[in-house]
Motif scaffolding. Structure first.
Motif, PDB file in Angstrom:
ATOM      1  N   ILE A   4       0.862  -1.217   0.012  1.00 41.91           N
ATOM      2  CA  ILE A   4      -0.036  -0.118  -0.262  1.00 41.91           C
ATOM      3  C   ILE A   4       0.739   1.206   0.061  1.00 41.91           C
ATOM      4  CG2 ILE A   4      -1.811   1.431   1.322  1.00 41.91           C
ATOM      5  CD1 ILE A   4      -2.934  -1.364   0.134  1.00 41.91           C
ATOM      6  N   SER A   5       0.899   2.125  -0.949  1.00 44.46           N
ATOM      7  CA  SER A   5       1.855   3.406  -1.187  1.00 44.46           C
ATOM      8  C   SER A   5       0.904   4.227  -0.129  1.00 44.46           C
ATOM      9  CB  SER A   5       1.485   3.953  -2.538  1.00 44.46           C
ATOM     10  OG  SER A   5       0.499   4.467  -2.963  1.00 44.46           O
ATOM     11  N   GLY A   6      -0.165   4.379   0.233  1.00 39.53           N
ATOM     12  CA  GLY A   6      -0.666   5.308   1.161  1.00 39.53           C
ATOM     13  C   GLY A   6      -0.972   6.700   0.484  1.00 39.53           C
ATOM     14  N   SER A   7      -1.201   6.784  -0.789  1.00 41.03           N
ATOM     15  CA  SER A   7      -1.813   7.896  -1.322  1.00 41.03           C
ATOM     16  C   SER A   7      -3.130   8.137  -1.102  1.00 41.03           C
ATOM     17  CB  SER A   7      -1.739   7.852  -2.950  1.00 41.03           C
ATOM     18  OG  SER A   7      -2.378   7.020  -3.522  1.00 41.03           O
ATOM     19  N   ARG A   8      -3.733   9.253  -1.215  1.00 39.90           N
ATOM     20  CA  ARG A   8      -5.198   9.473  -0.748  1.00 39.90           C
ATOM     21  C   ARG A   8      -6.124   8.800  -1.709  1.00 39.90           C
ATOM     22  NH1 ARG A   8      -8.996  14.325  -1.418  1.00 39.90           N
ATOM     23  NH2 ARG A   8     -10.238  14.088   0.542  1.00 39.90           N
ATOM     24  N   GLU A   9      -5.644   8.849  -2.909  1.00 41.23           N
ATOM     25  CA  GLU A   9      -6.634   8.347  -4.194  1.00 41.23           C
ATOM     26  C   GLU A   9      -6.429   6.753  -3.731  1.00 41.23           C
ATOM     27  OE1 GLU A   9      -8.499   9.686  -6.321  1.00 41.23           O
ATOM     28  OE2 GLU A   9      -8.087  11.670  -5.678  1.00 41.23           O
ATOM     29  N   GLU A  10      -5.265   6.272  -3.653  1.00 43.19           N
ATOM     30  CA  GLU A  10      -5.144   4.791  -3.376  1.00 43.19           C
ATOM     31  C   GLU A  10      -6.198   4.214  -2.248  1.00 43.19           C
ATOM     32  OE1 GLU A  10      -1.909   1.275  -2.910  1.00 43.19           O
ATOM     33  OE2 GLU A  10      -1.831   3.195  -1.949  1.00 43.19           O
ATOM     34  N   LEU A  11      -5.831   5.029  -1.078  1.00 44.71           N
ATOM     35  CA  LEU A  11      -6.733   4.591  -0.046  1.00 44.71           C
ATOM     36  C   LEU A  11      -8.078   4.562  -0.096  1.00 44.71           C
ATOM     37  CD1 LEU A  11      -4.582   6.295   2.765  1.00 44.71           C
ATOM     38  CD2 LEU A  11      -4.498   3.729   2.349  1.00 44.71           C
ATOM     39  N   ALA A  12      -8.659   5.750  -0.747  1.00 44.98           N
ATOM     40  CA  ALA A  12      -9.923   5.914  -1.251  1.00 44.98           C
ATOM     41  C   ALA A  12     -10.714   4.758  -2.049  1.00 44.98           C
ATOM     42  CB  ALA A  12     -10.447   7.362  -1.566  1.00 44.98           C
ATOM     43  N   ALA A  13      -9.774   4.582  -3.327  1.00 38.80           N
ATOM     44  CA  ALA A  13     -10.086   3.371  -3.942  1.00 38.80           C
ATOM     45  C   ALA A  13     -10.505   2.068  -3.354  1.00 38.80           C
ATOM     46  CB  ALA A  13      -9.213   3.040  -5.124  1.00 38.80           C
ATOM     47  N   HIS A 217       0.476  10.716   9.729  1.00 37.52           N
ATOM     48  CA  HIS A 217       1.147  11.956  10.266  1.00 37.52           C
ATOM     49  C   HIS A 217       1.307  12.241  11.755  1.00 37.52           C
ATOM     50  CE1 HIS A 217       2.292  16.127   9.693  1.00 37.52           C
ATOM     51  NE2 HIS A 217       1.399  16.440  10.406  1.00 37.52           N
ATOM     52  N   PHE A 218       0.474  11.769  12.351  1.00 35.26           N
ATOM     53  CA  PHE A 218       0.364  11.983  13.834  1.00 35.26           C
ATOM     54  C   PHE A 218       1.559  11.083  14.657  1.00 35.26           C
ATOM     55  CE2 PHE A 218      -1.196  11.032  18.195  1.00 35.26           C
ATOM     56  CZ  PHE A 218      -0.752  12.250  18.618  1.00 35.26           C
ATOM     57  N   ASP A 219       1.776  10.059  13.839  1.00 39.83           N
ATOM     58  CA  ASP A 219       2.834   9.040  14.270  1.00 39.83           C
ATOM     59  C   ASP A 219       1.961   8.338  15.398  1.00 39.83           C
ATOM     60  OD1 ASP A 219       4.771   7.298  13.828  1.00 39.83           O
ATOM     61  OD2 ASP A 219       6.196   8.780  14.949  1.00 39.83           O
ATOM     62  N   ALA A 220       0.863   8.058  15.355  1.00 36.75           N
ATOM     63  CA  ALA A 220       0.042   7.112  16.740  1.00 36.75           C
ATOM     64  C   ALA A 220       0.870   5.841  17.115  1.00 36.75           C
ATOM     65  CB  ALA A 220      -1.330   7.087  16.220  1.00 36.75           C
ATOM     66  N   ASP A 221       0.560   5.674  18.221  1.00 40.49           N
ATOM     67  CA  ASP A 221       1.164   4.421  18.768  1.00 40.49           C
ATOM     68  C   ASP A 221       0.064   3.398  18.827  1.00 40.49           C
ATOM     69  OD1 ASP A 221       3.712   5.466  19.664  1.00 40.49           O
ATOM     70  OD2 ASP A 221       2.841   6.483  21.220  1.00 40.49           O
ATOM     71  N   MET A 222      -1.058   3.840  19.062  1.00 45.87           N
ATOM     72  CA  MET A 222      -2.253   2.795  18.948  1.00 45.87           C
ATOM     73  C   MET A 222      -3.434   3.633  18.489  1.00 45.87           C
ATOM     74  SD  MET A 222      -2.839   2.663  22.978  1.00 45.87           S
ATOM     75  CE  MET A 222      -2.968   3.963  24.097  1.00 45.87           C
ATOM     76  N   LEU A 259      -6.181  -1.654   6.288  1.00 42.64           N
ATOM     77  CA  LEU A 259      -5.131  -0.540   5.452  1.00 42.64           C
ATOM     78  C   LEU A 259      -4.530  -0.050   6.509  1.00 42.64           C
ATOM     79  CD1 LEU A 259      -8.012   0.944   3.115  1.00 42.64           C
ATOM     80  CD2 LEU A 259      -5.831  -0.031   2.355  1.00 42.64           C
ATOM     81  N   LEU A 260      -4.679   0.353   7.793  1.00 43.31           N
ATOM     82  CA  LEU A 260      -3.978   0.976   8.632  1.00 43.31           C
ATOM     83  C   LEU A 260      -2.680  -0.167   8.990  1.00 43.31           C
ATOM     84  CD1 LEU A 260      -3.417   3.320  10.362  1.00 43.31           C
ATOM     85  CD2 LEU A 260      -4.938   2.409  12.079  1.00 43.31           C
ATOM     86  N   ARG A 261      -3.167  -1.336   9.190  1.00 42.01           N
ATOM     87  CA  ARG A 261      -1.962  -2.385   9.533  1.00 42.01           C
ATOM     88  C   ARG A 261      -0.866  -2.277   8.384  1.00 42.01           C
ATOM     89  NH1 ARG A 261      -0.378  -3.438  13.834  1.00 42.01           N
ATOM     90  NH2 ARG A 261      -2.038  -3.928  14.658  1.00 42.01           N
ATOM     91  N   LEU A 262      -1.370  -2.338   7.120  1.00 37.50           N
ATOM     92  CA  LEU A 262      -0.299  -2.243   6.235  1.00 37.50           C
ATOM     93  C   LEU A 262       0.394  -1.119   6.149  1.00 37.50           C
ATOM     94  CD1 LEU A 262      -2.254  -4.102   3.384  1.00 37.50           C
ATOM     95  CD2 LEU A 262      -0.636  -5.085   4.671  1.00 37.50           C
ATOM     96  N   MET A 263      -0.192   0.142   6.386  1.00 39.89           N
ATOM     97  CA  MET A 263       0.366   1.314   6.485  1.00 39.89           C
ATOM     98  C   MET A 263       1.493   1.575   7.575  1.00 39.89           C
ATOM     99  SD  MET A 263      -2.673   3.973   5.367  1.00 39.89           S
ATOM    100  CE  MET A 263      -1.837   5.380   5.878  1.00 39.89           C
ATOM    101  N   MET A 264       0.937   1.229   8.787  1.00 43.56           N
ATOM    102  CA  MET A 264       1.636   1.290   9.995  1.00 43.56           C
ATOM    103  C   MET A 264       1.926   0.182  10.835  1.00 43.56           C
ATOM    104  SD  MET A 264       0.308   5.032  11.614  1.00 43.56           S
ATOM    105  CE  MET A 264       1.393   5.443  12.559  1.00 43.56           C
ATOM    106  N   LYS A 265       2.927  -0.594  10.280  1.00 40.78           N
ATOM    107  CA  LYS A 265       2.972  -2.292  10.589  1.00 40.78           C
ATOM    108  C   LYS A 265       3.000  -2.457  12.000  1.00 40.78           C
ATOM    109  CE  LYS A 265       5.081  -3.027   5.913  1.00 40.78           C
ATOM    110  NZ  LYS A 265       4.388  -1.611   5.625  1.00 40.78           N
TER     111      LYS A 265
END
Length: 358
Positions: A4-13, A217-222, A259-265
């Motif tokens: 997942i590249s994480g672009s807005r368009e890709e995520l929305a798709a 962007h916020f770099d959340a821990d959970m 999607l979040l798991r693949l973005m923020m492993k």
């Protein structure tokens, strides 16, 4: 492994797709990613709903201050400490103290004393997460120094316009204030969690894509995010006919988690209780989509029905033991292992602190 590249368009798709093959590939990839990095177990946080007294008047919430139909309660200190004892005996490893939002010296001191006493009685064996709303930095620091080390404060929506629609314009709710509180939590030293509601009235796939990008962007821990569910005693109930069907809200939540798991492993992702309203195995399906945290309820059955942010909250007639039994049975049926006696801290937090020491 699906990338997942994480672009807005890709995520929305991805969020818009109804292709069952693509959706299953997404969920499977997220589960594989979680298992490879974090293992195959789920960590439990025993939930104590301390009080439904709240100073905020959020337009979607059943315990909003303006709801005169709800019976208000405060658990006693001994009831809270008994629940903490149950969590230790049940081998949960951690607990969560959640409450309606209040700002007062008495409330601050009470949370401080409870955290310290739980740590003393359990010989520091229990991890403690707090979810008590927006507070000044000095309060967050006081609770952290008392022994709490994780804090959950949902942004609700990363879109300021959507956020504004969720709250009365009475001066006590503000997107910037919520965002500032999240950064205060990081400054105080917490593993910091946030989250959003999925399927809000007039919410779009692009809004949800932006939510995922906000977490990054916020770099959340959970992160704890779940489906929006309506409550009859709220202004938002009038919008119920405009909502996505429940089946779509469930599917969108599972896609958001994957999607979040693949973005923020390496972050912790909670499978929220609200999923059970939509599907008896909703929480377990979230774990199989990449979540790794579940919060079984330990609140006294006598007051559980009074802590309903949404209608039809599951398990309101159960006690802590029955909630545990039902959860264990469901997890076993779905082949999910429990990480007993483990704090299950966010690996992301550890790596973030290593890269950015104080």
């Amino acid at each position: 492994m699906l990338s997942i590249s994480g672009s807005r368009e890709e995520l929305a798709a991805w969020l818009a797709t109804e292709d069952e093959g693509r959706i299953q590939a997404l969920l499977s990839a997220a589960l594989s990613q979680k298992t490879a990095l974090l293992g195959d177990s789920v960590h439990l946080r025993g939930l104590i709903e301390l009080s439904n007294i709240c100073n905020k008047n959020c337009l979607y919430c059943g315990i909003r201050s303006g709801n005169a139909r709800v019976e208000r309660y405060d658990l006693t200190d001994e009831q809270v400490l008994e629940a903490a004892g149950f969590a230790q005996k049940a081998r949960y490893g951690s607990l969560v103290i959640q409450s309606g939002e209040r700002r007062s010296g008495a409330f601050t001191r009470r949370i401080t004393a409870l955290v310290r006493e739980i740590k003393r009685r359990t010989n520091n064996k229990l991890g403690i997460t707090l979810s008590c709303g927006e507070q000044p930095l000095e309060v967050y620091r006081e609770w952290f120094e008392a022994g709490a080390h994780r804090y959950l404060l949902r942004i609700e929506s990363s879109n300021p316009d959507v956020y504004a629609r969720l709250h009365p314009q009475d001066g006590s709710h503000g997107y910037e204030a919520r965002l500032e509180a999240l950064y205060r939590l990081k400054e105080a030293g917490y593993q910091t969690g946030t989250g959003v509601m999925i399927g809000l009235p007039h919410q779009t796939e692009y809004d949800l894509a932006d939510d995922l990008l906000f977490f990054k962007h916020f770099d959340a821990d959970m992160v704890g995010m779940g489906p929006y569910l309506e409550h009859a005693d709220t202004p938002f109930y009038a919008l119920r006919d405009s909502l996505w069907p429940q089946a779509k809200r469930l599917q969108m939540t599972l896609k958001m988690i994957a999607l979040l798991r693949l973005m923020m492993k390496d972050i912790n992702i909670a499978a929220t209780t609200a999923l059970q309203v939509l599907d008896a195995y909703g929480r377990e399906k979230a774990v199989l989509a990449g979540a790794n945290i579940i919060m079984p309820n330990m609140t006294l059955s006598a007051v559980r029905h009074n802590y309903q942010i949404y209608n039809n909250k599951p398990g309101i007639h159960d006690d802590a033991e029955l909630s545990k039994t039902h959860l264990e049975q469901n997890l076993d049926r779905m082949g999910i292992r429990i990480g007993w006696d483990e704090w299950g801290d966010s690996q992301h937090f550890g790596s973030r602190k290593t890269k950015n020491p104080d």
